[in-house]
Scaffold this active site. Structure first.
Site, PDB file in Angstrom:
ATOM      1  N   HIS A 103     -29.631 -24.629  18.784  1.00 41.26           N
ATOM      2  CA  HIS A 103     -28.951 -23.376  18.433  1.00 41.26           C
ATOM      3  C   HIS A 103     -29.611 -22.236  19.201  1.00 41.26           C
ATOM      4  O   HIS A 103     -30.810 -22.011  19.084  1.00 41.26           O
ATOM      5  CB  HIS A 103     -29.049 -23.116  16.928  1.00 41.26           C
ATOM      6  N   TYR A 150     -26.057 -16.001   8.240  1.00 45.58           N
ATOM      7  CA  TYR A 150     -26.812 -15.414   7.125  1.00 45.58           C
ATOM      8  C   TYR A 150     -26.047 -14.176   6.663  1.00 45.58           C
ATOM      9  O   TYR A 150     -25.857 -13.244   7.450  1.00 45.58           O
ATOM     10  CB  TYR A 150     -28.198 -14.977   7.597  1.00 45.58           C
ATOM     11  N   PRO A 191     -36.874 -19.902   1.532  1.00 47.37           N
ATOM     12  CA  PRO A 191     -36.232 -20.618   2.638  1.00 47.37           C
ATOM     13  C   PRO A 191     -35.498 -19.722   3.634  1.00 47.37           C
ATOM     14  O   PRO A 191     -35.052 -20.194   4.679  1.00 47.37           O
ATOM     15  CB  PRO A 191     -35.230 -21.544   1.926  1.00 47.37           C
ATOM     16  N   LYS A 227     -38.898 -21.429   7.497  1.00 47.12           N
ATOM     17  CA  LYS A 227     -40.260 -21.560   8.025  1.00 47.12           C
ATOM     18  C   LYS A 227     -41.099 -22.659   7.372  1.00 47.12           C
ATOM     19  O   LYS A 227     -42.133 -23.057   7.919  1.00 47.12           O
ATOM     20  CB  LYS A 227     -41.008 -20.223   7.843  1.00 47.12           C
ATOM     21  N   TYR A 242     -38.149 -16.015  14.440  1.00 45.69           N
ATOM     22  CA  TYR A 242     -37.272 -17.101  13.974  1.00 45.69           C
ATOM     23  C   TYR A 242     -37.475 -18.367  14.812  1.00 45.69           C
ATOM     24  O   TYR A 242     -37.522 -19.476  14.286  1.00 45.69           O
ATOM     25  CB  TYR A 242     -35.811 -16.653  14.020  1.00 45.69           C
TER      26      TYR A 242
HETATM   27  C1  PHB Z   1     -30.728 -25.508   5.761  1.00 41.53           C
HETATM   28  O1  PHB Z   1     -29.885 -25.883   6.586  1.00 41.53           O
HETATM   29  O2  PHB Z   1     -31.031 -26.196   4.771  1.00 41.53           O
HETATM   30  C2  PHB Z   1     -31.339 -24.174   5.939  1.00 41.53           C
HETATM   31  C3  PHB Z   1     -31.144 -23.480   7.133  1.00 41.53           C
HETATM   32  C4  PHB Z   1     -31.706 -22.232   7.307  1.00 41.53           C
HETATM   33  C5  PHB Z   1     -32.455 -21.681   6.290  1.00 41.53           C
HETATM   34  C6  PHB Z   1     -32.671 -22.361   5.108  1.00 41.53           C
HETATM   35  C7  PHB Z   1     -32.110 -23.619   4.932  1.00 41.53           C
HETATM   36  O3  PHB Z   1     -32.995 -20.433   6.474  1.00 41.53           O
END
Ligand code: PHB
Length: 375
Positions: free
Chosen positions: A58, A186, A278, A282, A370
């Site tokens: 990505h 997000y 989450p 990280k 990130y």
């Molecule tokens: C996930 O795909 O489980 C996931 C992806 C990004 C995040 C948290 C969880 O920030």
């Protein structure tokens, strides 16, 4: 398991003691985004081939504020990327390779206890299938997660704990549907945060912010999809393919750090020493950098007898840990709805997102964090 690999590669004998069964670990739904440094490390150990075949690179993410999206282009900004490849898959690759090499892993170990951590001969005792066993070692690595026993070996008058509990949780759903977008979304929305993620072209992972102690079973799939679609950009909401959930669960969000990460001959790594919410993806990546530092320090100890790097381990790991704690806290604070926030906090949140949407400098800082700070 990664530490075990790194140590064997350096010729250092070690045993992994796991409380669960291999089947249990391989069935758990865990995190999915790995930093460039993490995937590079797996490749350097010869553990990257399935990841490179089945994982997805990505080059950026979409951030949405009140259903209005903008993109942060990591590749363009910092020439680094992330990889979507589940922690569960990494765990399978590590088991396959470790078991294949004949390296010892004890599964389903009960009543694990650490002994003589600060003096004498350290050892671990446990039971397997009703039989008591012990293993003596020069060093103990506490990689047993937040609920493990290792951290408790550090006396409370020595240990300093830092904690932020967030007044909400995430409800996550896994479904056998095509992801709504080829990159993560997000979303901040007055009704609460939402995240669109994925595992592969026919497996989507979605999350919505919920009340902290929500019982996942009390939500129907339809309620989940309806709520998710209210919080994300229109285009994504209208094109989303929905289907039955194959897993639905609620995770609390917290930031937590215990210091020191070393006590006597015990070295903590990963969630045993720290937890991040989450939002910044990280958690797994921090465990990787911890064990990378620890493996380097142990390699030095066994190659030339120097314990300098072992003595520096905690301080070195914590410098990187705190930066990830800061980043995860920043993402969480910027993107979630805090019901007790006043008008001022609300404006600050709006302004943070407005600044991020319009500033190359702000986006570069986000991209740098990130995709992962160096280790
Ligand atoms: C996930 O795909 O489980 C996931 C992806 C990004 C995040 C948290 C969880 O920030």
């Amino acid at each position: 398991m990664l530490l075990s690999h790194l140590l064997w590669r350096a010729g250092i004998e070690n045993v992994v003691i796991e409380q669960r069964s291999r089947e249990y670990v391989e069935a758990r739904v865990r995190a999915g985004v790995i930093e460039q440094g993490t995937s590079d490390l797996l490749r350097s150990l010869g553990l990257g081939s399935r990841m490179d075949r089945e994982g997805f690179v990505h080059e950026g993410v979409t951030i949405s504020n009140n259903r209005s999206p903008f993109r942060v282009d990591f590749k363009h900004l910092v020439d680094r990327v992330v990889m979507v490849y589940g922690q569960t898959e990494i765990q399978k690759d590590l088991y396959d390779s470790g078991v294949g090499a004949g390296w010892p892993i004890v599964f389903e170990a009960e009543d694990v206890q650490l002994h003589a951590v600060t003096e004498g001969q350290p050892f671990v005792s446990y039971n397997v299938g009703g039989e008591a066993a012990t293993i003596e070692a020069d060093y103990l690595a506490g990689c047993d997660g937040f609920h493990g026993v290792s951290r408790h070996a550090i006396p409370s008058d020595v240990k300093r704990e830092y904690e932020r509990l967030y007044p909400f949780g995430w409800m996550g759903v896994l479904s056998e549907t095509p992801p709504v977008s080829h990159e993560l979304i997000y979303s901040r929305h007055p009704r609460g945060f939402a995240l669109c993620s994925m595992r592969n072209p026919m497996l989507s992972r979605y999350y919505i912010q919920c009340v902290a102690d929500t019982d996942a079973a009390s939500w129907t799939d339809q309620q989940f999809w309806d709520e998710l679609r209210r919080r994300i950009p229109d285009e994504a909401a209208s094109s989303m393919v929905i289907g039955p959930s194959i897993e639905k669960s609620v995770t609390p969000l917290r930031s937590y750090v215990a210091e020191p990460m070393q006590w006597g001959n015990l070295y903590l790594a990963g969630d045993a020493a720290h937890i991040v919410p989450p939002t910044g993806a990280k958690g797994l990546n921090l465990a990787f950098s911890d064990v990378y530092y620890l493996a380097e320090a142990l390699s030095q100890r066994y190659s030339n007898g120097s314990t300098t790097a072992l003595e520096d381990y905690g301080a070195k790991a914590l410098r990187r840990v705190w930066k990830a704690v800061r980043f995860s806290w920043w993402m969480t604070t910027m993107l979630h709805t805090f019901h007790d926030a006043g008008d001022f906090e609300h404006r600050m949140q709006e302004t943070e997102l407005d600044y991020l949407a319009g500033s190359v400098a702000a986006q570069t800082a986000m991209a740098e964090n990130y995709t992962g700070l160096p280790f």
